[in-house]
Design a protein around this motif. Sequence first.
Motif, PDB file in Angstrom:
ATOM      1  N   LEU A   1      -3.893  -0.147  -3.389  1.00 25.64           N
ATOM      2  CA  LEU A   1      -4.258   0.909  -2.435  1.00 25.64           C
ATOM      3  C   LEU A   1      -3.313   0.912  -1.238  1.00 25.64           C
ATOM      4  O   LEU A   1      -2.989   1.981  -0.700  1.00 25.64           O
ATOM      5  CB  LEU A   1      -5.699   0.732  -1.976  1.00 25.64           C
ATOM      6  CG  LEU A   1      -6.779   1.010  -3.026  1.00 25.64           C
ATOM      7  CD1 LEU A   1      -8.155   0.717  -2.447  1.00 25.64           C
ATOM      8  CD2 LEU A   1      -6.706   2.446  -3.527  1.00 25.64           C
ATOM      9  N   ARG A   2      -2.877  -0.265  -0.824  1.00 24.86           N
ATOM     10  CA  ARG A   2      -1.984  -0.341   0.336  1.00 24.86           C
ATOM     11  C   ARG A   2      -0.699   0.445   0.112  1.00 24.86           C
ATOM     12  O   ARG A   2      -0.115   0.980   1.074  1.00 24.86           O
ATOM     13  CB  ARG A   2      -1.664  -1.806   0.651  1.00 24.86           C
ATOM     14  CG  ARG A   2      -0.926  -1.992   1.968  1.00 24.86           C
ATOM     15  CD  ARG A   2      -0.674  -3.456   2.264  1.00 24.86           C
ATOM     16  NE  ARG A   2       0.255  -4.062   1.329  1.00 24.86           N
ATOM     17  CZ  ARG A   2       0.695  -5.318   1.397  1.00 24.86           C
ATOM     18  NH1 ARG A   2       0.236  -6.111   2.367  1.00 24.86           N
ATOM     19  NH2 ARG A   2       1.545  -5.802   0.509  1.00 24.86           N
TER      20      ARG A   2
ATOM     21  N   ASP B   1     -10.940   2.555   4.228  1.00 25.85           N
ATOM     22  CA  ASP B   1     -11.597   3.017   3.010  1.00 25.85           C
ATOM     23  C   ASP B   1     -12.679   2.039   2.581  1.00 25.85           C
ATOM     24  O   ASP B   1     -12.545   0.823   2.753  1.00 25.85           O
ATOM     25  CB  ASP B   1     -10.587   3.247   1.880  1.00 25.85           C
ATOM     26  CG  ASP B   1     -10.046   1.960   1.275  1.00 25.85           C
ATOM     27  OD1 ASP B   1     -10.733   1.358   0.433  1.00 25.85           O
ATOM     28  OD2 ASP B   1      -8.917   1.567   1.639  1.00 25.85           O
TER      29      ASP B   1
ATOM     30  N   ASP C   1     -14.024  -3.711   0.005  1.00 24.57           N
ATOM     31  CA  ASP C   1     -14.554  -3.734  -1.358  1.00 24.57           C
ATOM     32  C   ASP C   1     -16.017  -4.146  -1.246  1.00 24.57           C
ATOM     33  O   ASP C   1     -16.333  -5.314  -1.018  1.00 24.57           O
ATOM     34  CB  ASP C   1     -13.755  -4.737  -2.198  1.00 24.57           C
ATOM     35  CG  ASP C   1     -14.099  -4.686  -3.685  1.00 24.57           C
ATOM     36  OD1 ASP C   1     -15.181  -4.178  -4.022  1.00 24.57           O
ATOM     37  OD2 ASP C   1     -13.291  -5.174  -4.499  1.00 24.57           O
TER      38      ASP C   1
ATOM     39  N   ALA D   1      -6.647  -4.109  -3.830  1.00 25.29           N
ATOM     40  CA  ALA D   1      -6.338  -3.811  -2.425  1.00 25.29           C
ATOM     41  C   ALA D   1      -4.842  -3.612  -2.228  1.00 25.29           C
ATOM     42  O   ALA D   1      -4.409  -2.701  -1.497  1.00 25.29           O
ATOM     43  CB  ALA D   1      -6.851  -4.940  -1.532  1.00 25.29           C
TER      44      ALA D   1
ATOM     45  N   ARG E   1      -9.817   3.374  -7.828  1.00 21.31           N
ATOM     46  CA  ARG E   1      -8.602   3.280  -7.015  1.00 21.31           C
ATOM     47  C   ARG E   1      -7.723   4.522  -7.170  1.00 21.31           C
ATOM     48  O   ARG E   1      -6.965   4.853  -6.271  1.00 21.31           O
ATOM     49  CB  ARG E   1      -7.846   1.998  -7.365  1.00 21.31           C
ATOM     50  CG  ARG E   1      -7.342   1.940  -8.786  1.00 21.31           C
ATOM     51  CD  ARG E   1      -7.048   0.516  -9.231  1.00 21.31           C
ATOM     52  NE  ARG E   1      -8.285  -0.235  -9.405  1.00 21.31           N
ATOM     53  CZ  ARG E   1      -8.332  -1.531  -9.677  1.00 21.31           C
ATOM     54  NH1 ARG E   1      -7.212  -2.227  -9.810  1.00 21.31           N
ATOM     55  NH2 ARG E   1      -9.484  -2.157  -9.830  1.00 21.31           N
TER      56      ARG E   1
ATOM     57  N   TRP F   1      -4.440   0.186   8.576  1.00 22.61           N
ATOM     58  CA  TRP F   1      -5.342   0.486   7.457  1.00 22.61           C
ATOM     59  C   TRP F   1      -6.193  -0.735   7.150  1.00 22.61           C
ATOM     60  O   TRP F   1      -5.757  -1.879   7.313  1.00 22.61           O
ATOM     61  CB  TRP F   1      -4.499   0.873   6.244  1.00 22.61           C
ATOM     62  CG  TRP F   1      -5.193   0.728   4.916  1.00 22.61           C
ATOM     63  CD1 TRP F   1      -6.093   1.581   4.347  1.00 22.61           C
ATOM     64  CD2 TRP F   1      -5.029  -0.346   3.978  1.00 22.61           C
ATOM     65  NE1 TRP F   1      -6.505   1.108   3.119  1.00 22.61           N
ATOM     66  CE2 TRP F   1      -5.849  -0.082   2.860  1.00 22.61           C
ATOM     67  CE3 TRP F   1      -4.254  -1.518   3.968  1.00 22.61           C
ATOM     68  CZ2 TRP F   1      -5.936  -0.933   1.759  1.00 22.61           C
ATOM     69  CZ3 TRP F   1      -4.329  -2.369   2.869  1.00 22.61           C
ATOM     70  CH2 TRP F   1      -5.160  -2.064   1.785  1.00 22.61           C
TER      71      TRP F   1
ATOM     72  N   HIS G   1      -9.224  -1.968   4.105  1.00 20.93           N
ATOM     73  CA  HIS G   1      -9.954  -1.686   2.856  1.00 20.93           C
ATOM     74  C   HIS G   1     -11.175  -2.594   2.760  1.00 20.93           C
ATOM     75  O   HIS G   1     -11.082  -3.792   3.039  1.00 20.93           O
ATOM     76  CB  HIS G   1      -9.023  -1.919   1.666  1.00 20.93           C
ATOM     77  CG  HIS G   1      -9.730  -2.066   0.356  1.00 20.93           C
ATOM     78  ND1 HIS G   1     -10.508  -1.061  -0.199  1.00 20.93           N
ATOM     79  CD2 HIS G   1      -9.785  -3.117  -0.528  1.00 20.93           C
ATOM     80  CE1 HIS G   1     -11.000  -1.485  -1.362  1.00 20.93           C
ATOM     81  NE2 HIS G   1     -10.575  -2.713  -1.574  1.00 20.93           N
TER      82      HIS G   1
END
Length: 481
Positions: free
Chosen positions: A433-434, A355, A448, A430, A334, A444, A446
Amino acid sequence: MQPIRVAAQPSAERTLVLPVLPGAILSETALSISDDVRAEAAALLAEATDAGAAGTVQVLARPLRTPVSLVLAGVGSGDEAGWRAAGAAVSRAVTAETSITVAMPADAGQEAVRGLAEGLWLAGYTFRMPGDDSATAGPEVTIAVDDPDRYAAILETARVTVEATLFARDLTNMPSSIKGPDWLANEISAAATGRPGVTVSVREPDQLAAEGFGGILAVGGGSVRGPRLVELSWQPPTSRTHVVLVGKGITFDTGGISIKPVDGMKLMRKDMGGAAAIVAATLAAAELQLPVRVTALAPLAENMVSGSAFRPGDVVRHYGGLTSESTNSDAEGRLVVADALVYAVRRLAPDLLIDLATLTGANAIALGRRTAAVYSDNDALADAVISAAGEAGEQAWRMPLTADYVEYLGSDIADLLSYADRGASSVTAALYLREFTGDLRDRWLHVDMSAPSWADAADGDLSKGATGWGVRTLLRWLASL
């Protein structure tokens, strides 16, 4: 990859593949099939279990006759997924053959040919170490159709898609004794060379330090093989949408000072699966001439243990200035993805930001080994990516960005705590990252994809090892734009 072509009324002297629908129903095909072959096929199907189910195969040897071998392949309902399963099963059933002919139904749609070809190619993959020239391409495949011209373009799309997926598998399978950040950056650059509309740049440690990529530098600081940031771009002459793809690229993960047990390290060469996927998808988008501008950002680092490794409790200053208190050096991915996200928002101003990261093992507890976890505040974007995954033969499920868990990221000495040891670790990763997506927060997404990035055994269109998860999903989604 083995040669696959479409043709009208080819000869089928060696191995003939006939599609079977549930209930042991043989389709009417574009290829003329003799009555005796059909009778033998019907007799074999009458004794078979689950004949016609997607991915089932029955093989009948016919020595001294033509064709010499008959393969009955179940295609399920006949949708693309059923044909993909059939292609994978046939691939494994005919490994000793030199050529096969598949008699397609007379009314086969383009998705049937795409699914069949993808299944054949994907299941036939085997990783080879550099210098190993023992690989065989597999049997030559002729797909018999009424109008070959109708299927030529979709077959080419399937080829490009699979070639990109196998490129991602090759990169991910490569042992880390070879695959350091420098090696991986060079492989990406070499793959991009000579492609019209494609550019690539690589930031090395000195440039990363000068520009303030503190997350990438921290994670890569413990290795003698310094980190890199690869920026790969496909810019078509006309495009109305700019997508940035970020992929975690940890070429090996010891866990750092928060060291993993041995069993946890054995497969850590796969920890750059996200970077492999986004790079391969971008190169394929260029080859397919998709009218979407795509920039791939691959932050590459090796997370090692040494006197220069970052420590639990260190404060990391990211690109753009936000700081993270890193309480667990095994939560390193991360940190590098965060740098790339901020760079994308501030310097590239994309319309959409996605991502992909082999980020946590926690998503496997909730979703199993075959399904990726998707996080986004944008309903339309999440629905579109999950739909694309389903069409592509990959699996994804949306998970919640639980507002109550944001407080878990609070730190006394930094803007954020990078690892919140309070459960729900995939969700809190998550949410972390946001915080680096700025004005792109509502555009956006994400993914995983740690668990589905690897297969412990051959399964359907997956070979044992790296799966290349995400390449097919991204290409379907980009094509939909």
